[in-house]
Design an enzyme around this catalytic site. Sequence first.
Site, short mmCIF file in Angstrom:
data_model
loop_
_atom_site.label_atom_id
_atom_site.label_comp_id
_atom_site.label_asym_id
_atom_site.label_seq_id
_atom_site.Cartn_x
_atom_site.Cartn_y
_atom_site.Cartn_z
N ARG A 4 0.84 -1.21 0.00
CA ARG A 4 0.00 0.00 0.00
C ARG A 4 0.88 1.27 0.00
O ARG A 4 0.98 1.96 -1.00
CB ARG A 4 -0.94 -0.04 1.22
CG ARG A 4 -2.08 0.96 1.16
CD ARG A 4 -1.72 2.36 1.53
NE ARG A 4 -1.22 2.50 2.90
CZ ARG A 4 -0.69 3.61 3.38
NH1 ARG A 4 -0.57 4.69 2.61
NH2 ARG A 4 -0.23 3.68 4.61
N CYS A 31 4.24 9.16 0.71
CA CYS A 31 2.91 9.69 0.40
C CYS A 31 3.01 10.60 -0.82
O CYS A 31 3.79 11.55 -0.81
CB CYS A 31 2.38 10.47 1.60
SG CYS A 31 0.80 11.27 1.29
N1 COA Z 1 -13.38 4.85 -4.06
C1 COA Z 1 -13.55 5.06 -5.40
N2 COA Z 1 -13.99 6.21 -5.91
C2 COA Z 1 -14.25 7.21 -5.05
C3 COA Z 1 -14.07 7.07 -3.66
C4 COA Z 1 -13.61 5.83 -3.18
N3 COA Z 1 -13.41 5.61 -1.89
N4 COA Z 1 -14.41 8.22 -3.07
C5 COA Z 1 -14.78 9.07 -4.03
N5 COA Z 1 -14.69 8.45 -5.24
C6 COA Z 1 -15.02 9.02 -6.55
C7 COA Z 1 -16.41 9.60 -6.59
O1 COA Z 1 -17.34 8.60 -6.92
C8 COA Z 1 -16.28 10.65 -7.65
O2 COA Z 1 -16.26 10.02 -8.93
P1 COA Z 1 -16.81 10.74 -10.25
O3 COA Z 1 -15.87 11.90 -10.49
O4 COA Z 1 -16.69 9.68 -11.29
O5 COA Z 1 -18.19 11.16 -9.92
C9 COA Z 1 -14.90 11.21 -7.41
O6 COA Z 1 -14.16 10.15 -6.77
C10 COA Z 1 -14.89 12.45 -6.55
O7 COA Z 1 -15.61 12.17 -5.34
P2 COA Z 1 -15.55 13.14 -4.07
O8 COA Z 1 -16.34 12.51 -2.99
O9 COA Z 1 -15.90 14.54 -4.50
O10 COA Z 1 -14.05 13.03 -3.65
P3 COA Z 1 -12.87 14.11 -3.74
O11 COA Z 1 -12.52 14.39 -5.15
O12 COA Z 1 -13.15 15.22 -2.82
O13 COA Z 1 -11.67 13.21 -3.12
C11 COA Z 1 -11.09 11.37 -1.69
C12 COA Z 1 -11.78 12.71 -1.80
C13 COA Z 1 -11.02 11.04 -0.21
C14 COA Z 1 -11.92 10.32 -2.43
C15 COA Z 1 -9.67 11.48 -2.33
O14 COA Z 1 -9.04 12.64 -1.86
C16 COA Z 1 -8.81 10.28 -2.01
O15 COA Z 1 -9.05 9.18 -2.52
N6 COA Z 1 -7.77 10.45 -1.17
C17 COA Z 1 -6.90 9.38 -0.74
C18 COA Z 1 -5.47 9.77 -0.91
C19 COA Z 1 -4.54 8.67 -0.45
O16 COA Z 1 -4.80 7.49 -0.56
N7 COA Z 1 -3.39 9.09 0.03
C20 COA Z 1 -2.36 8.22 0.45
C21 COA Z 1 -2.58 7.62 1.79
S1 COA Z 1 -1.64 8.44 3.06
ZN ZN Z 2 3.43 6.21 5.40
#
Ligand code: COA
Ligand code: ZN
Length: 318
Positions: free
Chosen positions: A21, A246
Amino acid sequence: MSERRPKGWPARATIVEVGLRDGLQAERASLPTATKLALAEQLLAAGLRHLEVTSFVSPKAVPQLADAAELLAALPRRPGVELSALVPNAKGAERAVAAKVDAMVVFLSASESHNKKNLNRPIEQSLADIAEVTMIAEAARIPVHAAISVCFGCPFEGEVPLSRVLEIAEELAMLGIRHLSIADTTGMATPPLVRERVEALRQALPGVRLALHFHNTRGIGLCNVMVGLDCGIDRFESSIGGMGGCPFAPGATGNICTEDLVYLLHECGVETGIDLEALIAAAKAAEAAVGHPLPGQVMKAGPRLKLHPLEAVRTAAG
Ligand code: COA
Ligand code: ZN
């Protein structure tokens, strides 16, 4: 063995392998699911029992882990093995339930700036999302662990007040979290900070089991582990070969390296149940899979008593 162990250290430590991951999310290229699967098999064969294998996050945010469902469907399930995955929101929780993950890991940051970069929302909103995740997980009878990022400093804001870490940890405990990982996302932890934060968290939340998640960004990751052990912590997160970082934090580099950590623990008389030689082989396989050198050191030097034939090295004479 036990006579080597410093006073107060745990006799046994649990290692959570996060290479699949935290490691792979930092790689430019996405590895094929079959390669991830082979690596996971090798890690399990080496004796690791806790693998954080992927994230159910937005595939646009982290395309390297977009195959989360396929990977979990293909991974072997064995008694005593926990396959966990990061889950940021309700959508992720539903995907994780469908994939029959063994444990969900909810996460947020101790600084507003990093939370916004990593999750595109304020901390308050992330806590509300986590509450939803816990409800979905509870209905599916899946345990939920939590991780707080940038607990020892933020690359955007600098010092992160201890009070902020404590407040967030308390909010998580109120949501029912009993396993909490304290993460040093960009290697800003130092031995005094580790002692201060671990002691304060243990005192404030005696019912919560803590894990430490360090990155070796400034070369003192294992020093921080030793302080954690001194404080009685017995759960550490690390990454095979020292992969990791990250993508939403500048300058983030590899996690502490699993085989280097296991080497340290075994040499200090702390049991892990892991076979170091098998782990070194897995680190070499990980290096071949990502196609560039990994920072792990024991994978290069071998265990301490790995002897070399005399004739393998020339004699300095003449
Ligand atoms: N799995 C798959 N798709 C997801 C999702 C999830 N958990 N959460 C949101 N989405 C999709 C939505 O369905 C939407 O899709 P669309 O554009 O096709 O309609 C899109 O992503 C945007 O959704 P939204 O709720 O507005 O999310 P966002 O753009 O504000 O992003 C997160 C928020 C949390 C989803 C995003 O920032 C993220 O995945 N962050 C994780 C980062 C990470 O893993 N960092 C490393 C770990 S330290
Ligand atoms: Zn880490």
